[in-house]
Write an enzyme that holds these catalytic residues in place. Structure first.
Site, PDB file in Angstrom:
ATOM      1  N   CYS A 196       0.809  -1.224   0.000  1.00 61.05           N
ATOM      2  CA  CYS A 196       0.000   0.000   0.000  1.00 61.05           C
ATOM      3  C   CYS A 196       0.839   1.270   0.000  1.00 61.05           C
ATOM      4  O   CYS A 196       0.317   2.354  -0.252  1.00 61.05           O
ATOM      5  CB  CYS A 196      -0.937  -0.010   1.198  1.00 61.05           C
ATOM      6  SG  CYS A 196      -1.997  -1.465   1.221  1.00 61.05           S
ATOM      7  N   HIS A 206      -8.495   3.715  -2.784  1.00 58.36           N
ATOM      8  CA  HIS A 206      -7.117   3.322  -2.505  1.00 58.36           C
ATOM      9  C   HIS A 206      -6.583   2.418  -3.612  1.00 58.36           C
ATOM     10  O   HIS A 206      -6.470   1.202  -3.443  1.00 58.36           O
ATOM     11  CB  HIS A 206      -7.067   2.631  -1.137  1.00 58.36           C
ATOM     12  CG  HIS A 206      -5.701   2.199  -0.710  1.00 58.36           C
ATOM     13  ND1 HIS A 206      -4.544   2.814  -1.165  1.00 58.36           N
ATOM     14  CD2 HIS A 206      -5.285   1.197   0.129  1.00 58.36           C
ATOM     15  CE1 HIS A 206      -3.498   2.210  -0.618  1.00 58.36           C
ATOM     16  NE2 HIS A 206      -3.918   1.227   0.148  1.00 58.36           N
ATOM     17  N   ILE A 219     -12.317  -0.534  -3.106  1.00 61.78           N
ATOM     18  CA  ILE A 219     -11.428  -1.074  -4.145  1.00 61.78           C
ATOM     19  C   ILE A 219     -11.528  -0.169  -5.362  1.00 61.78           C
ATOM     20  O   ILE A 219     -12.584  -0.081  -6.000  1.00 61.78           O
ATOM     21  CB  ILE A 219     -11.798  -2.525  -4.481  1.00 61.78           C
ATOM     22  CG1 ILE A 219     -11.535  -3.416  -3.267  1.00 61.78           C
ATOM     23  CG2 ILE A 219     -10.997  -3.013  -5.693  1.00 61.78           C
ATOM     24  CD1 ILE A 219     -11.867  -4.879  -3.475  1.00 61.78           C
TER      25      ILE A 219
END
Lengths: 387, 387
Positions: free
Chosen positions: A86, A336, A212
């Site tokens: 991430c 994200h 998502i």
């Protein structure tokens, strides 16, 4: 070490996009480079791409070369793709920074990109399991939401944190996102909608989680000597830090309500920049889940450990408070797209420090911070400042 | 810019291994760090992993954190995975070098690893297609062997290169590999066996190609101030260069018998090191196919363009010649576990410059070079030297 500046920034719209991996990167790259005359474009001598799993979602590796060619960039000094789950986008910025600071490259394009939504939704969800240790954790069903739920439960036990505190963070970030045309979510739910949203992992409900998302972002970094040729308002990289406590949940410190590696990464960045947490007016913080932003308030030094709730409830991280946290809408509001997130954070800070953030502008922002993590034990902090 | 040294090296056995991605990395990491006392291990403040497609072959991303935890390393300054297809290992070394040179980290472990052999052989072969542009080239059936066959045909047309010239390179590297206990192949075929081996892409036969191999390698890099605490015989990183002509075959210069980006990368490295091609006594060159090594002789400046055949036929790249090319056996002899290759090249140069290469030792080697490419248009060169 040479001084390094951000001299341009651009983004794709974030969301569930009918666009390929390559198209998303091209959209952001062109938004970043579109204004540059050809003679300045030719001075780009490096590219670093932050992305996590195009091998799974686009059956494509060899990423830096692909994106460079798509954008018409010919790297003569540096070409690489960087992955750190991430935090891949922030890692990519750090690597471009290191090469420029060391004198190994002069002008480097950084692209963060991820295409997560694939035709089979189950596959999109399963792919996220790539980020968890396959042998020891994913095999037993661990994914990100329950991991961060453990941290939320620890914070609840220790400090009496409520679901409404998490909801306040989610609503703040959704309000900010609604002023950001690049954000995945453009509407603001009611408090009731958040409270009644589906439970994902107690106490984290659907609206406490980032979605998502597909998207891309790009920034152009340049050595001081070159920076002024690209813009008369460079935004300087003042400092950066990265630190790791542990990867697997089992090896993290037992008390998940505070993250030592975040404090260490922020400390490294401030020591390099010669700044203090109180100097920061705008902060892009990694709210993959609302609890992550809450815990980061203390890790980043915006308040002391244990005072996160006071800081939040008194409006500390909102407009009018000492530091506006996630003015672009954070991961909860923007989504994200893994590799894109850290670079999108840098875009927002670039625009904020140049006074170009429109309805989201934090008045008089001079020092900005980005915080990107991959799991609770691995953190990157980057500090930016304007003249 | 700070001086940077390699202070330790270690490898796994290369081959078709009954070991997982993680186990291969652990084997190399332990071989590299095994001799270090705990107080020196704790000074490792960074990790960079070079690897291409664990997302496909091990359903695992988040690679740097996984390998750090497996090896008991806690990165306080730098953690990342770097990918650039076949040159990922060298890219990883360059990134560790840049962070140390810039003063952002002091002691960084670099691991290169790839697990390519999966239970379904067809999948292992198809996975290699990740390295080719999906939309424009892989979709039409292009893979690495025909791409390099185009270069071989160009060299044949221009200079009269024969299959026997390619065979001479393959045999040299297989002879060297047979003296390297880490190599995939431990036997030397007869010239007749090479000549009669299966045609893969005219004129490249099976034995002119590197195989699909699993493996890992590791080196430890340290800033000058720290290096002497780790070893009394550091091997210095003298210079490094990377350059790109193009990614897709369609955009490469029309004459594939010479690769300008290789000359550019080597020129950058030598300029930084203050050395010349004639100073190099040992070179690890990217012979993914025999033709690649042949073309690299000129790109690296060991001879002039067009004189590659004279250089080869007069024994230039063999023991006794001016520069021994691929003493460890190259990719043809050792195999090519993508991310591991560049780091394995660095291990060999480290051992050669320290006089520790046993039966493969190049007498009196003082300056060594590694060359790693991903496709014909993207090259990395790193120069190493001993005091």
């Amino acid at each position: 070490m040479r001084k390094v500046a951000v001299v341009a920034a651009g983004m794709s719209r974030f969301g569930v996009r009918q666009a390929t991996f390559r198209e998303l990167a091209a959209e952001a790259g062109r938004a970043c480079l579109g204004q540059l005359p050809p003679e300045l474009r030719r001075r780009i001598d490096g590219i670093v791409v932050g992305t996590v799993m195009p091998e799974r979602t686009a059956f494509q590796s060899h990423i830096a070369a692909l994106i460079a060619e798509t954008l018409g960039v010919r790297p003569r000094r540096l070409s690489a793709r960087v992955e750190h789950m991430c935090q891949s986008g922030s890692a990519a910025i750090r690597h471009a920074f290191a090469f420029i600071a060391a004198g190994l490259a002069d002008v480097v394009l950084v692209v963060g990109v991820e295409k997560l939504n694939v035709p089979v939704r189950g596959e999109a969800i399963l792919n996220m399991g790539c980020g968890v240790d396959r042998d020891w954790e994913a095999a037993f069903g661990l994914t990100a939401p329950p991991a961060f739920a453990f941290a939320a439960q620890a914070h609840q036990r220790r400090y009496g944190t409520t679901e409404d505190d998490l909801t306040a963070i989610a609503l703040k970030n959704r309000r900010n996102a609604a002023r950001n045309p690049y954000a995945h979510f453009q509407t603001v739910p009611t408090p009731e909608e958040v409270r009644c949203s589906r439970m994902i992992a107690d106490p984290l409900r659907l609206y406490h989680c980032s979605p998502i998302t597909d998207g891309a972002a790009a920034v152009l970094l340049a050595a001081e000597e070159a920076a002024w040729d690209f813009t008369d308002r460079p935004v300087w990289v003042l400092g950066t830090g990265q630190a790791v406590d542990a990867f697997t949940l089992a090896n993290l410190p037992q008390d998940l309500s505070f993250w030592p590696a975040l404090r260490e990464a922020a400390g490294t960045a401030h020591a390099m920049a010669g700044t203090h947490p109180q100097d920061v007016q705008v902060a892009e913080v990694h709210d993959c889940f609302a609890i992550a932003e809450l815990i980061a308030y203390a890790g980043l030094g915006f308040c002391n450990p244990g005072e996160e709730l006071d800081f939040l409830r008194s409006g500390g991280p909102d407009y009018g408070g000492p530091v506006v946290v996630n003015p672009r809408g954070g991961l909860i509001g923007c989504g994200h797209p893994l590799g894109a997130t850290g670079v999108a954070q840098a875009c927002e800070v670039f625009w904020q420090l140049r006074g170009e953030a429109g309805p989201r502008q934090v008045p008089g922002a001079r020092i900005g911070l980005t915080h990107n993590n991959s799991g609770m034990g691995e953190h990157v902090v980057i500090l930016y400042g304007r003249d």
